[in-house]
Design an enzyme around this catalytic site. Structure first.
Site, short mmCIF file in Angstrom:
data_model
loop_
_atom_site.label_atom_id
_atom_site.label_comp_id
_atom_site.label_asym_id
_atom_site.label_seq_id
_atom_site.Cartn_x
_atom_site.Cartn_y
_atom_site.Cartn_z
N SER A 8 0.91 -1.23 0.05
CA SER A 8 0.12 0.04 0.03
C SER A 8 1.00 1.27 0.14
O SER A 8 1.77 1.75 1.02
CB SER A 8 -1.09 0.05 1.25
OG SER A 8 -1.69 1.21 1.51
N HIS A 33 -0.22 -1.04 -4.77
CA HIS A 33 -1.50 -0.55 -4.32
C HIS A 33 -1.77 0.86 -3.96
O HIS A 33 -1.18 1.55 -3.24
CB HIS A 33 -2.03 -1.27 -3.01
CG HIS A 33 -3.35 -1.12 -2.74
ND1 HIS A 33 -4.28 -2.07 -2.99
CD2 HIS A 33 -4.01 -0.38 -1.85
CE1 HIS A 33 -5.65 -1.66 -2.53
NE2 HIS A 33 -5.29 -0.68 -1.68
N ASP A 35 -4.25 3.76 -2.98
CA ASP A 35 -5.67 4.08 -2.49
C ASP A 35 -5.96 5.74 -2.93
O ASP A 35 -5.41 6.52 -2.56
CB ASP A 35 -5.51 4.21 -0.79
CG ASP A 35 -5.43 2.86 -0.49
OD1 ASP A 35 -6.41 1.85 -0.83
OD2 ASP A 35 -4.44 2.45 0.24
N MET A 37 -8.77 8.60 -2.65
CA MET A 37 -9.62 9.16 -1.75
C MET A 37 -10.35 10.48 -2.42
O MET A 37 -9.48 11.21 -2.90
CB MET A 37 -9.31 9.13 -0.53
CG MET A 37 -8.80 7.74 0.27
SD MET A 37 -8.29 7.93 1.82
CE MET A 37 -7.28 6.30 2.25
N HIS A 66 -7.03 1.33 -6.11
CA HIS A 66 -8.34 1.10 -5.18
C HIS A 66 -9.05 2.43 -5.12
O HIS A 66 -8.72 3.47 -4.14
CB HIS A 66 -7.95 0.70 -3.82
CG HIS A 66 -9.11 0.55 -2.69
ND1 HIS A 66 -8.66 0.21 -1.60
CD2 HIS A 66 -10.27 0.47 -3.00
CE1 HIS A 66 -9.82 0.13 -1.01
NE2 HIS A 66 -10.86 0.30 -1.68
N MET A 68 -11.61 4.91 -3.62
CA MET A 68 -12.52 4.97 -2.62
C MET A 68 -13.13 6.47 -2.75
O MET A 68 -12.84 7.45 -1.85
CB MET A 68 -11.62 4.99 -1.04
CG MET A 68 -11.39 3.71 -0.94
SD MET A 68 -10.25 3.46 0.42
CE MET A 68 -8.86 3.74 -0.27
N MET A 137 -12.80 -5.33 2.15
CA MET A 137 -12.24 -4.58 3.07
C MET A 137 -12.27 -5.15 4.39
O MET A 137 -13.44 -5.64 4.88
CB MET A 137 -12.95 -3.15 3.14
CG MET A 137 -12.71 -1.99 2.00
SD MET A 137 -10.90 -1.64 1.81
CE MET A 137 -10.54 -1.09 3.35
N ASP A 176 -7.82 -6.14 2.47
CA ASP A 176 -7.12 -4.76 2.36
C ASP A 176 -7.52 -4.24 3.86
O ASP A 176 -8.89 -4.04 4.30
CB ASP A 176 -7.66 -3.90 1.35
CG ASP A 176 -6.92 -2.40 1.48
OD1 ASP A 176 -6.02 -2.41 2.25
OD2 ASP A 176 -7.43 -1.76 0.68
#
Ligand code: DX5
Ligand code: ZN
Length: 221
Positions: A8, A33, A35, A37, A66, A68, A137, A176
């Site tokens: 991550s 990975h 993230d 957001m 990913h 979000m 998740m 995750d």
């Protein structure tokens, strides 16, 4: 097949970005990975498209996006998505989920649906033909360093059984959130295939990323 490792990148020390990526390459990480957001779907901000584009210059490992974010369909085009990348969008955030997954497939990437701890596995039922993976998740999304929600371990085995019963063994399960040594081993036994590694395992202050990543790879082998 051995479990796959997806470090991550929100947990990396940005001052040591390049050396960390080299260490992850040497340790044979399968994905990086990212993230993403938006401050709406989750109450936080992390990595943006320009920063992630820079990392592409440094890294030879495929990306694991990913999203979000609310309405991920509106944001896909802003990011550098390439053939072979994994792209997860949240079931809870995408109104036109099937179309979004189809778009990801058209880009040559591997579509995946992410679901929060409180979202039932049956919510992915109608898109099983459209995905290569389900991202479960195991904490509520938005922040690193949280504690595992114990019921999510049962959810992994339930999903693995559910996929097998329907002839979808090819669909990978990605986990995750608080993937520690101990949890990783339980998650592996429950049927997880891709492990997002963060502060619970390989990103620890003043510790050697390569050695920790190798250790995690052994746990999920
Ligand atoms: C959120 C992130 C986090 C985190 C994982 O989607 O991917 O779950 O960075 O690392 P931990 O939970 O070990 O800090
Ligand atoms: Zn994530």
């Amino acid at each position: 097949m051995a479990g796959k490792l997806s470090p991550s990148m929100m947990c990396v020390n940005y001052l040591q970005l390049e050396t960390s990526i080299r260490a992850l390459e040497r340790a044979g990480a399968d994905y990086l990975h990212f993230d993403i957001m938006d401050g709406h779907f989750v109450p936080n901000f992390t990595l943006g498209p320009d920063f992630i584009r820079c990392i592409r210059e440094l890294a030879s490992i495929p990306f694991d996006y990913h999203f979000m974010v609310e309405r991920p369909e509106n944001l896909l085009s802003v990011f550098d998505i390439r053939p072979g990348d994994m792209v997860s969008v949240h079931q809870e955030a995408s109104v036109h989920l099937q179309r979004t997954l189809q778009r990801i497939r058209e880009l040559g990437a591997r579509p995946s649906v992410a679901i929060n701890p409180g979202t039932p596995i049956l919510s992915v039922e109608e898109v099983l033909d459209d995905i290569d993976a389900v991202l479960l998740m195991t904490v509520n999304p938005g922040f690193a360093g949280q504690k595992l929600i114990p019921s999510t371990l049962r959810k992994i085995s339930a999903l693995r059984r559910h996929l097998a019963d329907r002839g979808y063994d090819r669909i990978e399960i990605e986990v995750d959130g608080n993937v520690s040594w101990e949890h990783a081993s339980a998650m592996r036994r429950a049927g997880a295939d891709i492990f997002v590694a963060g502060t619970s395992s390989i990103f620890r202050k003043d510790e050697d990323i390569e050695a920790l990543a190798n250790r995690l790879r052994e746990v999920i082998a």
